[in-house]
Enzyme design. Structure first.
Site, mmCIF file in Angstrom:
data_model
loop_
_atom_site.group_PDB
_atom_site.id
_atom_site.type_symbol
_atom_site.label_atom_id
_atom_site.label_comp_id
_atom_site.label_asym_id
_atom_site.label_seq_id
_atom_site.Cartn_x
_atom_site.Cartn_y
_atom_site.Cartn_z
ATOM 1 N N CYS A 179 0.809 -1.225 0.000
ATOM 2 C CA CYS A 179 0.000 0.000 0.000
ATOM 3 C C CYS A 179 0.840 1.274 0.000
ATOM 4 O O CYS A 179 0.289 2.374 -0.074
ATOM 5 C CB CYS A 179 -0.948 0.009 1.197
ATOM 6 S SG CYS A 179 -1.951 -1.474 1.323
ATOM 7 N N HIS A 319 -3.129 7.715 6.098
ATOM 8 C CA HIS A 319 -3.312 6.427 5.420
ATOM 9 C C HIS A 319 -4.762 5.997 5.640
ATOM 10 O O HIS A 319 -5.431 5.585 4.702
ATOM 11 C CB HIS A 319 -2.326 5.396 5.949
ATOM 12 C CG HIS A 319 -2.335 4.124 5.179
ATOM 13 N ND1 HIS A 319 -2.103 4.075 3.826
ATOM 14 C CD2 HIS A 319 -2.587 2.839 5.556
ATOM 15 C CE1 HIS A 319 -2.192 2.817 3.398
ATOM 16 N NE2 HIS A 319 -2.494 2.056 4.428
ATOM 17 N N GLU A 330 -1.950 4.174 13.292
ATOM 18 C CA GLU A 330 -1.649 5.519 12.780
ATOM 19 C C GLU A 330 -1.786 6.543 13.903
ATOM 20 O O GLU A 330 -0.981 7.480 14.011
ATOM 21 C CB GLU A 330 -2.570 5.872 11.617
ATOM 22 C CG GLU A 330 -2.173 7.174 10.930
ATOM 23 C CD GLU A 330 -2.659 7.271 9.501
ATOM 24 O OE1 GLU A 330 -2.148 8.136 8.756
ATOM 25 O OE2 GLU A 330 -3.547 6.485 9.103
ATOM 26 N N LYS A 349 -9.673 8.020 1.730
ATOM 27 C CA LYS A 349 -10.238 6.689 1.509
ATOM 28 C C LYS A 349 -11.694 6.590 1.938
ATOM 29 O O LYS A 349 -12.399 5.671 1.524
ATOM 30 C CB LYS A 349 -9.392 5.643 2.229
ATOM 31 C CG LYS A 349 -7.983 5.485 1.665
ATOM 32 C CD LYS A 349 -7.196 4.430 2.425
ATOM 33 C CE LYS A 349 -5.792 4.241 1.862
ATOM 34 N NZ LYS A 349 -4.903 5.382 2.166
ATOM 35 N N HIS A 354 -9.831 2.355 -0.796
ATOM 36 C CA HIS A 354 -8.387 2.133 -0.711
ATOM 37 C C HIS A 354 -7.885 1.709 -2.085
ATOM 38 O O HIS A 354 -8.135 0.592 -2.537
ATOM 39 C CB HIS A 354 -8.091 1.052 0.324
ATOM 40 C CG HIS A 354 -6.638 0.898 0.663
ATOM 41 N ND1 HIS A 354 -5.630 1.548 -0.035
ATOM 42 C CD2 HIS A 354 -6.005 0.172 1.631
ATOM 43 C CE1 HIS A 354 -4.464 1.225 0.483
ATOM 44 N NE2 HIS A 354 -4.666 0.386 1.489
ATOM 45 N N PHE A 413 1.105 -3.392 3.867
ATOM 46 C CA PHE A 413 1.294 -4.741 4.375
ATOM 47 C C PHE A 413 2.779 -5.080 4.377
ATOM 48 O O PHE A 413 3.561 -4.583 3.564
ATOM 49 C CB PHE A 413 0.557 -5.740 3.489
ATOM 50 C CG PHE A 413 -0.920 -5.845 3.780
ATOM 51 C CD1 PHE A 413 -1.519 -5.132 4.798
ATOM 52 C CD2 PHE A 413 -1.723 -6.697 3.027
ATOM 53 C CE1 PHE A 413 -2.870 -5.241 5.057
ATOM 54 C CE2 PHE A 413 -3.078 -6.827 3.272
ATOM 55 C CZ PHE A 413 -3.659 -6.097 4.292
#
Length: 427
Positions: A179, A319, A330, A349, A354, A413
């Site tokens: 990501c 994010h 986060e 998002k 996403h 990830f």
């Protein structure tokens, strides 16, 4: 240059952004996307591209190609990625007014998802097996002469096609860091200019992975929202009721250029990429290390690279996936770096979903538009703030603010984390 510095505190060339291109589920083009995003509109819809019977998640942020027929699942993801990348690069180059048609004066960095043969192609090979059954020998015979399938599943094939189309210099770079991929592409372009290897570069992040197998894999990880009844309300970053992210497609391209070069040719400067920070933890395939060191380190590295202090950041483009763990981590990183009064934060998002490999590039582009218009996009569906995440989330409506510096976070990830610090154009 009218007294405006063109080097950073490390003596490296300052890197300007002179062109942007964007496509998401909100639409095609920079202005269409920005208008929808700042109005708080959602691009999340029910999936109609393929049957969703018996799937736990039946919604996504889809990008429909202009000439896409009904049943677009027959278009392989790499082809979809390439089509979107062509569109955003062309838009960014038109804005930057750099180079001649088909002759870009710098390298190309393409962030995209891993490539594999998808089920429609597998079925086509099985049907073409000489013995009528999908055995190994029959499949080998069926694949002979299928150069189209071979080229489609080459990871570097998309970048090669783009490089040939736009005439970029040198071998194009294809990369994937989960990501964080889009942000990694920008970082590589910035560093090439800082090292003096190029005066300009194109950085792209693109993803078109909404297909049955990818959807099922993320669902098996319990990563996806299952709020199928009201798709536009499914993505809820930082909300107490969040239950996962929404898969989405999209792409963004940035034309990067040394500030000195951009000013010499009178190019429009949309903003500066002041700092890039990365950090990996190798803790788990999907989860972040609970100590948050990699996330905290990526933010701090970006600030140090930019020569800024935490108090210099006016806004954070999060994010913000909307999964219970990601938002918690986060928040941990934000508190560790910014203390008890972190800057305002919002998640794109919540509206576009996403976009996976494209997210870092798409959100960097939106961060530059935030600087341009001094307007913080909202986090929609933020109705019940999570008391365990006490952040200044911009809820539901855009907010006017004085913005000089933006931090854009991308946490992937495998503990792959990249943060970018973007600044407003020099006066």
């Amino acid at each position: 240059m009218n007294g405006i510095p063109t080097k950073d505190r490390h003596g490296r060339p300052l890197v300007a952004v002179t062109g942007i291109g964007i496509v998401t589920s909100l639409g095609w083009g920079v202005e269409a996307n920005w208008a929808a995003l700042t109005a708080g509109r959602s691009g999340i819809r029910r999936i109609t591209r393929f049957p969703t019977d018996h799937l736990k998640t039946t919604i996504a942020g889809l990008v429909h190609l202009p000439d896409e027929p009904p049943g677009g699942e027959c278009i392989p993801s790499p082809v979809r990625v390439e089509r979107m990348a062509v569109a955003v690069i062309a838009e960014a180059l038109a804005n930057a007014r750099i180079g001649d048609t088909g002759r870009f004066p710098g390298p190309l960095f393409v962030g995209m998802p891993p490539v594999e043969m998808e089920w429609p192609q597998r079925f086509a090979l099985a049907r073409g097996a000489n013995d009528g059954a999908p055995g190994y020998r029959g499949l080998v015979a069926a694949v002979e002469g299928r150069q189209d399938i071979y080229e489609t599943v080459l990871f570097g094939g998309v970048a090669e096609h783009l490089a040939a189309r736009f005439g970029t210099r040198g071998a194009p770079i294809s990369l994937t860091t989960a990501c964080a991929t889009g942000a990694s592409a920008i970082q590589l372009g910035v560093e090439a200019i800082q090292r003096g290897e190029a005066e300009a570069a194109i950085a792209v992040g693109a993803d078109g992975s909404v297909q049955p197998e990818a959807l099922i894999r993320f669902s098996l990880l319990s990563a996806l929202s299952t709020r199928n009844e009201e798709p536009e309300k499914a993505a809820r970053p930082f909300d107490r009721t969040r239950d996962g992210f929404v898969m989405a497609e999209g792409a963004a391209a940035l034309v990067l250029e040394s500030l000195e070069s951009a000013r010499a040719r009178g190019a429009p400067v949309l903003g500066l990429v002041l700092g890039c920070g990365e950090r990996a933890d190798s803790f788990h395939r999907t989860r972040s290390n609970p100590d948050g060191k990699a996330i905290i380190g990526a933010i701090r590295n970006a600030l140090a690279d930019a020569g800024l202090e935490p108090g210099d950041i006016d806004y954070v483009n999060a994010h913000g996936t909307g999964t219970p763990e990601n938002d918690k981590m986060e928040h941990l990183g934000m508190r560790a770096v910014f203390g008890d009064r972190p800057p305002p934060i919002s998640s794109n998002k919540s509206m576009i979903g996403h976009t996976l490999s494209a997210a870092g590039a798409v959100e960097a582009a939106f961060s530059l538009l935030t600087l341009r218009d001094q307007l913080l996009p909202p986090t929609i569906n933020h109705r019940e703030p999570d008391p365990a995440i006490p952040l200044d989330v911009v809820p539901n409506e855009a907010r006017r603010a004085r913005v000089r510096h933006v931090l854009s976070n991308s946490f992937g990830f495998g503990g792959q984390n990249v943060c970018l610090v973007l600044g407003e154009p020099p006066g």
